[in-house]
Design an enzyme around this catalytic site. Sequence first.
Site, PDB file in Angstrom:
ATOM      1  N   LYS A 191      -1.286   5.526  -2.570  1.00 49.27           N
ATOM      2  CA  LYS A 191      -0.993   4.806  -1.320  1.00 49.27           C
ATOM      3  C   LYS A 191      -0.872   5.875  -0.232  1.00 49.27           C
ATOM      4  O   LYS A 191       0.156   6.010   0.441  1.00 49.27           O
ATOM      5  CB  LYS A 191       0.295   3.988  -1.516  1.00 49.27           C
ATOM      6  CG  LYS A 191       0.633   3.056  -0.378  1.00 49.27           C
ATOM      7  CD  LYS A 191      -0.286   1.843  -0.282  1.00 49.27           C
ATOM      8  CE  LYS A 191       0.019   1.059   0.989  1.00 49.27           C
ATOM      9  NZ  LYS A 191      -0.997   0.038   1.305  1.00 49.27           N
ATOM     10  N   ASP A 223      -3.307  -1.146  -3.343  1.00 47.66           N
ATOM     11  CA  ASP A 223      -3.465  -2.577  -3.039  1.00 47.66           C
ATOM     12  C   ASP A 223      -4.914  -3.012  -3.236  1.00 47.66           C
ATOM     13  O   ASP A 223      -5.199  -4.058  -3.828  1.00 47.66           O
ATOM     14  CB  ASP A 223      -2.947  -2.908  -1.614  1.00 47.66           C
ATOM     15  CG  ASP A 223      -3.446  -1.934  -0.543  1.00 47.66           C
ATOM     16  OD1 ASP A 223      -4.101  -0.931  -0.883  1.00 47.66           O
ATOM     17  OD2 ASP A 223      -3.167  -2.197   0.645  1.00 47.66           O
ATOM     18  N   ASP A 251      -0.446  -3.900 -16.425  1.00 48.29           N
ATOM     19  CA  ASP A 251      -0.245  -5.303 -16.823  1.00 48.29           C
ATOM     20  C   ASP A 251      -1.379  -6.172 -16.282  1.00 48.29           C
ATOM     21  O   ASP A 251      -1.878  -7.066 -16.964  1.00 48.29           O
ATOM     22  CB  ASP A 251       1.099  -5.849 -16.307  1.00 48.29           C
ATOM     23  CG  ASP A 251       2.245  -5.598 -17.283  1.00 48.29           C
ATOM     24  OD1 ASP A 251       2.188  -4.582 -18.013  1.00 48.29           O
ATOM     25  OD2 ASP A 251       3.188  -6.410 -17.311  1.00 48.29           O
TER      26      ASP A 251
HETATM   27 MN    MN Z   1       5.104  -2.190 -17.897  1.00 54.53          MN
END
Ligand code: MN
Length: 355
Positions: A191, A223, A251
């Site tokens: 970022k 992002d 994830d």
């Molecule tokens: Mn995790």
Amino acid sequence: MAKKIVVIPGDGIGEEITNSAVAVMKRVAERFSLDLEYEYKDAGGTAYDKFGVPLPEDTLNACKSADGILFGAVGGDKWDNVEPALRPEKAILGLRKGLGLYANLRPVKVADSLTEYSPLKPELVKGVDLVIVRELVGGIYFGEKCESEQHNGAERAWDLENYSVPEVQRIARLAFETAKLRRGVVTSVDKANVLATSRLWRRTVAQVAKEYPEVELKNLYVDNTAMQLAVRPAQFDVILTGNLFGDILSDEAAVIGGSIGMMPSASIGELTSLYEPIHGSAPDIAGKGIANPVGTILSAAMLFRYSLKEEQAAVAIEQAVDKALNQGWRTADLWHEGLKKADTDTMTQAVIDCI
Ligand code: MN
Ligand code: IPM
């Protein structure tokens, strides 16, 4: 001499899934005549209940002399009100720090038999084969923090993010080495338009890239990366990023394959390494014998590959998992009409039968 594997089941479904992976490891060891011994240790909420700490000294010490560590999962609502320093999650954070496990590898490869489970359209998921290389012992996870203080008349808390050049160099080199053995593209995620740590990260990675002229370096903001993973995930080869961004993006990337229950990981250190599925301890189904053991079984495959340098054994496990899936075996999280429903033991046996 036998190689020592430390097994840490942890909490919730941890015991069931590590039992499965050990059964598969024993079969593979027999097939390839490998001499392995297993030492079981406590960690997480289970250790807190027994000893008052989530990571007993004895567990950490056993890990220090292990040839490889197999880890289940930690955590659960039962310990939600335990003071922050003694939470079950402190066990895995303490192992990472205590063993110097600086690199977390999270491969996401979608088997053809599983594209139907993805929340994305099959044509987007086809061909996805990426690995996230996440820095694991630095950044905001391990910076100074304050749980509560008064500031200008209001209560506040804070966590400090910091990265040093050597920390970034070490993880960047591992990402470039990984890319060399794959399709040769590293996407470094940061970022840098906002954060000073990201700007240091970006210029350090650019320096390291000069040592690897055969690897292409791309930079992407976090992002945008989150969006790109949803719209065109097949563009990625190696994603290199820091601790917090890596946690979140892995994830997201994991679910591209349909089930987080299938995803393995390796946490690499200079002395030893730890292998665990990326999912949690699933307290709601613990003890029922229905958990999906595949993420842990594939983590054991990574243990054979990276810690024991037994590539053939690793491939044998990965192929056996593919075969069992192609035979139609599915645990409850992935089962639907027309497929063979397996509980944890049945799924494990189906994999063992294919080795
Ligand atoms: Mn995790
Ligand atoms: C992970 C987990 C851990 C993390 C938790 C349990 C501390 O989410 O391995 O991704 O945030 O690193």
